[in-house]
Design a protein around this motif. Structure first.
Motif, PDB file in Angstrom:
ATOM      1  N   PRO A  29      34.088  81.899  34.371  1.00 17.51           N
ATOM      2  CA  PRO A  29      33.435  81.291  33.205  1.00 17.51           C
ATOM      3  C   PRO A  29      32.433  80.200  33.520  1.00 17.51           C
ATOM      4  N   GLU A  30      32.234  79.854  34.803  1.00 18.88           N
ATOM      5  CA  GLU A  30      31.475  78.625  35.050  1.00 18.88           C
ATOM      6  C   GLU A  30      30.455  78.672  36.178  1.00 18.88           C
ATOM      7  N   THR A  31      30.497  79.672  37.044  1.00 14.04           N
ATOM      8  CA  THR A  31      29.580  79.653  38.185  1.00 14.04           C
ATOM      9  C   THR A  31      28.126  79.663  37.738  1.00 14.04           C
ATOM     10  N   HIS A  32      27.833  80.290  36.599  1.00 14.80           N
ATOM     11  CA  HIS A  32      26.450  80.288  36.113  1.00 14.80           C
ATOM     12  C   HIS A  32      25.951  78.868  35.864  1.00 14.80           C
ATOM     13  N   LEU A  33      26.840  77.957  35.494  1.00 14.79           N
ATOM     14  CA  LEU A  33      26.442  76.558  35.286  1.00 14.79           C
ATOM     15  C   LEU A  33      26.037  75.918  36.603  1.00 14.79           C
ATOM     16  N   LEU A  34      26.775  76.238  37.671  1.00 18.24           N
ATOM     17  CA  LEU A  34      26.453  75.700  38.983  1.00 18.24           C
ATOM     18  C   LEU A  34      25.163  76.303  39.522  1.00 18.24           C
ATOM     19  N   HIS A  94      35.687  64.339  37.081  1.00 17.82           N
ATOM     20  CA  HIS A  94      36.135  64.421  35.695  1.00 17.82           C
ATOM     21  C   HIS A  94      37.559  64.955  35.671  1.00 17.82           C
ATOM     22  N   ALA A  95      38.156  64.956  34.512  1.00 19.33           N
ATOM     23  CA  ALA A  95      39.532  65.418  34.362  1.00 19.33           C
ATOM     24  C   ALA A  95      39.697  66.139  33.038  1.00 19.33           C
ATOM     25  N   ILE A  96      40.674  67.026  33.000  1.00 17.59           N
ATOM     26  CA  ILE A  96      41.035  67.697  31.751  1.00 17.59           C
ATOM     27  C   ILE A  96      42.555  67.760  31.647  1.00 17.59           C
ATOM     28  N   ARG A  97      43.018  67.998  30.439  1.00 10.41           N
ATOM     29  CA  ARG A  97      44.428  68.292  30.194  1.00 10.41           C
ATOM     30  C   ARG A  97      44.528  69.741  29.750  1.00 10.41           C
ATOM     31  N   LYS A  98      45.396  70.509  30.415  1.00 11.02           N
ATOM     32  CA  LYS A  98      45.570  71.928  30.105  1.00 11.02           C
ATOM     33  C   LYS A  98      46.872  72.088  29.314  1.00 11.02           C
ATOM     34  N   GLN A  99      46.748  72.618  28.120  1.00 11.40           N
ATOM     35  CA  GLN A  99      47.881  72.733  27.205  1.00 11.40           C
ATOM     36  C   GLN A  99      48.287  74.189  27.046  1.00 11.40           C
ATOM     37  N   PRO A 100      49.558  74.534  27.278  1.00 11.25           N
ATOM     38  CA  PRO A 100      49.968  75.926  27.070  1.00 11.25           C
ATOM     39  C   PRO A 100      50.000  76.282  25.592  1.00 11.25           C
ATOM     40  N   ALA A 101      49.906  77.575  25.317  1.00 15.25           N
ATOM     41  CA  ALA A 101      50.051  78.050  23.945  1.00 15.25           C
ATOM     42  C   ALA A 101      51.480  77.803  23.470  1.00 15.25           C
ATOM     43  N   THR A 142      32.180  68.448  31.038  1.00 15.94           N
ATOM     44  CA  THR A 142      31.335  67.268  30.916  1.00 15.94           C
ATOM     45  C   THR A 142      29.927  67.644  31.348  1.00 15.94           C
ATOM     46  N   PRO A 143      28.896  67.175  30.656  1.00 18.42           N
ATOM     47  CA  PRO A 143      27.532  67.643  30.924  1.00 18.42           C
ATOM     48  C   PRO A 143      27.052  67.400  32.353  1.00 18.42           C
ATOM     49  N   ASP A 144      27.534  66.355  33.007  1.00 15.62           N
ATOM     50  CA  ASP A 144      27.021  65.982  34.316  1.00 15.62           C
ATOM     51  C   ASP A 144      27.736  66.661  35.480  1.00 15.62           C
ATOM     52  N   ALA A 145      28.848  67.333  35.220  1.00 16.75           N
ATOM     53  CA  ALA A 145      29.648  67.884  36.319  1.00 16.75           C
ATOM     54  C   ALA A 145      28.885  68.901  37.164  1.00 16.75           C
ATOM     55  N   PRO A 146      28.177  69.879  36.572  1.00 16.92           N
ATOM     56  CA  PRO A 146      27.455  70.831  37.421  1.00 16.92           C
ATOM     57  C   PRO A 146      26.431  70.156  38.325  1.00 16.92           C
TER      58      PRO A 146
END
Length: 287
Positions: free
Chosen positions: A20-25, A194-201, A271-275
């Motif tokens: 989901p994210e390599t295109h951003l990099l 940066h950091a995130i919190r991952k929440q299970p369903a 976060t916008p600056d991470a890539p």
């Protein structure tokens, strides 16, 4: 750095889910004059033709681990290679958690069982744990994991099946995961990004999005930052990218759940600056 600089971002040919994210990099690298080719690790590329090979999302590596490690060893002799092979080898088997614990770094309590262990059920019973998570020592994304009561016949059958294939670890289910999820701290070039919190369903324990888990922005607490730094200080070599996953044990103390140093999702869209931060670190690695 010339605009013609080209690097490789390594992926996998058979993926459990889309990247989901390599295109951003790739886009962030292009903005600073670096052309990034995304290619599977088992491609017939002339790896030496690129000044940098970045192991990014080879989400099939664990199914062919000896081949993958052999490829990494060969390729690292031809060009700049990140993360370092010593880190990738160390991180490819969850026994690294045992090393962290031996150094006094808080980790989730774990029962370690070697492939073919005949006393696995007895040793599990001796822990006195109730709900547990049983998982293979070489895997990603909770593939092969089972949450069940330690005495449940289905749990013991799963344990036996995994032991027939490889090494296994069993951990007590951490209650805070259901309520608070896991926290992931991401680092580029050794610096916190940066950091995130991952929440299970609801009703699940797996925090990955392919099981319904959701991601949320997170401001890490001082004890979380301290634990992440301590864990990263124990790696065999410095890392260019890293993700430290942690949970809170009973009593509130944070503990390392995983160190993700081979192919972690880095939540570059969080976060916008991470890539851009990651791209600049890679630009410097490319020379």
């Amino acid at each position: 750095m010339q605009a013609s600089t080209r690097i490789v971002l390594v992926t996998g040919a058979a993926m459990a889910k889309p990247d989901p994210e390599t295109h951003l990099l790739v886009a962030a690298l292009a903005r600073i004059g670096v052309d990034a080719l995304v290619a599977p690790w088992d491609s017939a590329l002339d790896w030496a033709a690129y000044p940098l090979v970045v192991v990014r999302t080879p989400w099939d590596y664990f199914r062919r681990l000896p081949e993958f490690l052999a490829w990494a060893g060969r390729t690292s002799q031809l060009t700049a290679f990140v993360n370092p092979v010593s880190v990738i080898e160390w991180n490819s088997h969850k026994a690294y958690l045992r090393e962290l614990a031996a150094k006094g770094i808080p980790t989730v309590p774990t029962l370690w069982l070697d492939r073919g262990a005949a006393d696995g059920a007895a040793r599990l019973a001796a822990t006195g744990w109730g709900e547990v998570v049983v998982k293979p020592a070489v895997s990603i994304g909770a593939i092969g994991a089972l949450k069940a009561h330690a005495a449940d016949p289905a749990c013991l059958a799963h344990l036996g099946a995994l032991l027939a294939e490889g090494d296994v670890l069993v951990q007590p289910f951490i209650d805070s995961v259901a309520a608070q999820g896991e926290v992931s701290l991401i680092y580029f070039g050794g610096a916190f990004s940066h950091a995130i919190r991952k929440q299970p369903a609801a009703g699940d324990y797996r925090v990955q999005d392919m099981y319904g888990g959701t991601n949320h922005p997170w401001q890490p607490a001082p004890d979380e930052l301290a634990l992440a730094s301590l864990a990263l200080s124990a790696t065999p070599a410095p890392t260019t990218y890293a993700r430290v996953d942690m949970v809170r044990l009973q009593g509130g103390r944070p503990a390392v759940m995983e160190l993700e140093l081979i192919e972690p999702e880095l939540f570059l869209g969080a976060t916008p600056d991470a890539p851009a931060r990651f791209a600049e670190v890679l630009r410097r690695c490319a020379g």
